[in-house]
Design an enzyme around this catalytic site. Structure first.
Site, short mmCIF file in Angstrom:
data_model
loop_
_atom_site.label_atom_id
_atom_site.label_comp_id
_atom_site.label_asym_id
_atom_site.label_seq_id
_atom_site.Cartn_x
_atom_site.Cartn_y
_atom_site.Cartn_z
N CYS A 1 -16.15 -10.43 -59.66
CA CYS A 1 -16.70 -11.59 -58.90
C CYS A 1 -18.04 -12.02 -59.44
O CYS A 1 -18.98 -12.31 -58.67
CB CYS A 1 -16.81 -11.26 -57.40
SG CYS A 1 -15.25 -10.94 -56.63
N GLN B 1 -25.55 -4.13 -52.82
CA GLN B 1 -25.49 -2.95 -53.70
C GLN B 1 -26.77 -2.13 -53.65
O GLN B 1 -26.90 -1.14 -54.37
CB GLN B 1 -25.24 -3.39 -55.16
CG GLN B 1 -23.91 -4.07 -55.38
CD GLN B 1 -22.72 -3.14 -55.15
OE1 GLN B 1 -22.85 -1.91 -55.16
NE2 GLN B 1 -21.55 -3.72 -54.96
N ASP C 1 -29.61 -10.60 -51.66
CA ASP C 1 -28.31 -10.00 -51.44
C ASP C 1 -28.46 -8.49 -51.69
O ASP C 1 -28.57 -8.05 -52.83
CB ASP C 1 -27.31 -10.63 -52.42
CG ASP C 1 -25.96 -9.91 -52.44
OD1 ASP C 1 -25.82 -8.87 -51.78
OD2 ASP C 1 -25.06 -10.41 -53.15
N HIS D 1 -23.24 -12.15 -57.67
CA HIS D 1 -21.87 -12.08 -57.19
C HIS D 1 -21.47 -13.47 -56.69
O HIS D 1 -22.34 -14.20 -56.20
CB HIS D 1 -21.85 -11.06 -56.04
CG HIS D 1 -20.50 -10.70 -55.53
ND1 HIS D 1 -19.76 -11.52 -54.70
CD2 HIS D 1 -19.75 -9.58 -55.69
CE1 HIS D 1 -18.63 -10.92 -54.39
NE2 HIS D 1 -18.59 -9.75 -54.98
N LYS E 1 -19.97 -0.67 -47.73
CA LYS E 1 -20.50 -0.11 -48.98
C LYS E 1 -21.51 0.99 -48.69
O LYS E 1 -22.13 1.55 -49.59
CB LYS E 1 -21.16 -1.21 -49.82
CG LYS E 1 -20.17 -2.26 -50.32
CD LYS E 1 -20.84 -3.26 -51.23
CE LYS E 1 -20.04 -4.52 -51.42
NZ LYS E 1 -18.90 -4.41 -52.32
#
Ligand code: PMP
Length: 405
Positions: free
Chosen positions: A364, A203, A200, A123, A226
């Site tokens: 993104c 997700q 990261d 991302h 999220k």
């Protein structure tokens, strides 16, 4: 599998509505999830019962707010199995967590000519902060490529690592492909070569069991919005020995120990990295979201979403001219696709008229789009409150939309 999805759905007020006279099908969960009433109630309760500015105050409301705020820190620590609460830094989201880490790690550990490896599927939030830092420090960004199934070419990692490599930045789960990266394996390679790893987890945290000690990663970031929690809240986890050596990211209140015009000393961890009044109510309500996820059971969530993914993938694969991007086996509930002869933007706009919320565009992730030679995709992403019936409605609507082209 036996999952009481109808019962779960009762907890999410926003899902029970008609959009253009059709029942809402919310498949934009990778962008942001919806909140259960437990989280909305926690937000409401904070504002109506015990809102005050945290830390330092000598009154009841501030004490209660502080206790609840710090309570979420413990819940977040437990959720990712961090060793100590000092390693949990509240930010406003994954993006801020990455900017903080990139800035402060860069200041402490990166010199001119050093290298940072960043994967091709990242991302923008896990690319640009490293580029900014690299530009400031005279360092170089090196790309770790993927193959056409959306799998990271881990076997190239050892070749890419040089004496100047300081850190590898990689997503746990791709927001476009759904690929679940073998973070533990990457961390091992990094460690064997004396390189740090930043993960990261935006997700991953809503969908997988996270154990930062087992993966042995140096940094891990995620966003509450999220994970069925409020927006404007995120976490940066970091190893203590690194966080202690890293300078503050922002100056202001809370992050100081003593301020003099002759020089300032900084607060201990985690407060050194939490300048200014944070999102107090948001952090408190995030605690309710973590409770909700834990009570539902992250393994249960993962299993149900996997069923939805398999069911939707099988149905979409029947549609002529439809191509799915991201086809490796280890995958979370995200499907990005294009249909021959139809623009992704038009598909998304027309699906919306059927009450179906998907995302279209580059998500993104421009370098990833370049890899596949495309401008964008349609992306359907699932949460545990989604159902097979919703997938049927989505596939049916998609077929109708395609027929209009
Ligand atoms: N990384 C990934 C993989 C993401 O999917 C997102 C959100 N789309 C981000 C980072 C940025 O998260 P946030 O906008 O919450 O800061």
């Amino acid at each position: 599998m036996n999952f009481e999805v109808d019962k779960i759905r009762q907890d999410f007020p926003i899902l029970h509505q008609q959009i253009y006279n059709r029942p809402l099908v919310y498949f934009d969960n990778a962008a942001t999830t919806q909140r259960p009433k437990q989280v909305i109630d926690a937000l409401n309760k904070t504002y109506t019962e015990y809102y005050g500015n945290i830390h330092r105050a000598a009154h009841f409301l501030a004490d209660k707010a502080t206790e609840a705020y710090e309570g979420t820190r413990e819940k977040a620590r437990n959720f990712i199995n961090a060793e100590t609460r000092e390693q949990i830094i509240f930010t406003k989201g994954t993006t801020e967590s990455i900017n903080l880490a990139a800035f402060s790690f860069g200041e402490a550990f990166v010199q001119e000519g050093d290298e940072i490896i960043v994967s091709e599927m990242e991302h923008h939030s896990n690319i640009v902060p490293w580029q900014l830092m690299a530009a400031r420090k005279g360092a170089k960004i090196v790309m770790l490529p993927i193959d056409n199934d959306g799998r990271l070419l881990i076997e190239m990692l050892e070749q890419l690592i040089t004496k100047r490599t300081r850190l590898i930045a990689v997503a746990h789960v791709s927001n476009v492909l759904g690929t679940i990266n073998p973070v533990k394996q990457i961390a091992r390679i990094a460690r064997n070569n004396g390189v740090r790893i930043f993960v990261d987890g935006a997700q991953a945290a809503p969908h997988l069991r996270i154990d930062v000690q087992d993966m042995d990663v140096d940094f891990y970031a995620f966003s509450a919005h999220k994970m069925y929690g409020p927006n404007g809240v995120g976490v940066l986890y970091g190893k203590t020995e690194l966080l202690e050596q890293m300078p503050p990211y922002q100056g202001g209140g809370e992050m100081i120990s003593e301020v003099k015009f002759s020089g300032t000393t900084y607060n201990e961890l985690p407060y050194k990295f939490e300048a200014g009044t944070p999102n107090i109510s948001g952090v408190i309500a995030f605690g309710a979201a973590i409770d909700y996820l834990r009570n539902t059971g992250i393994e249960t969530v993962a299993a149900w979403e996997h069923e939805l993914l398999s069911y939707a993938t099988a149905a979409l694969n029947q549609i002529p001219g439809l191509r799915i991007y991201g086809t490796q086996a280890e995958k979370s509930g995200v499907i990005s696709f294009n249909v021959e002869g139809a623009h992704f933007f038009d598909l998304g706009t027309m699906l919306d008229k059927f009450g179906i919320a998907v995302r279209t565009g580059h998500h993104c992730a421009d370098p990833l789009m370049d890899h596949f030679g495309i401008q964008g995709t349609v992306r359907a992403s699932f949460a545990f409150y989604n159902t097979r019936e919703e997938i049927d409605r989505f596939v049916d609507a998609l077929k109708k939309v395609i027929a209009m082209f």
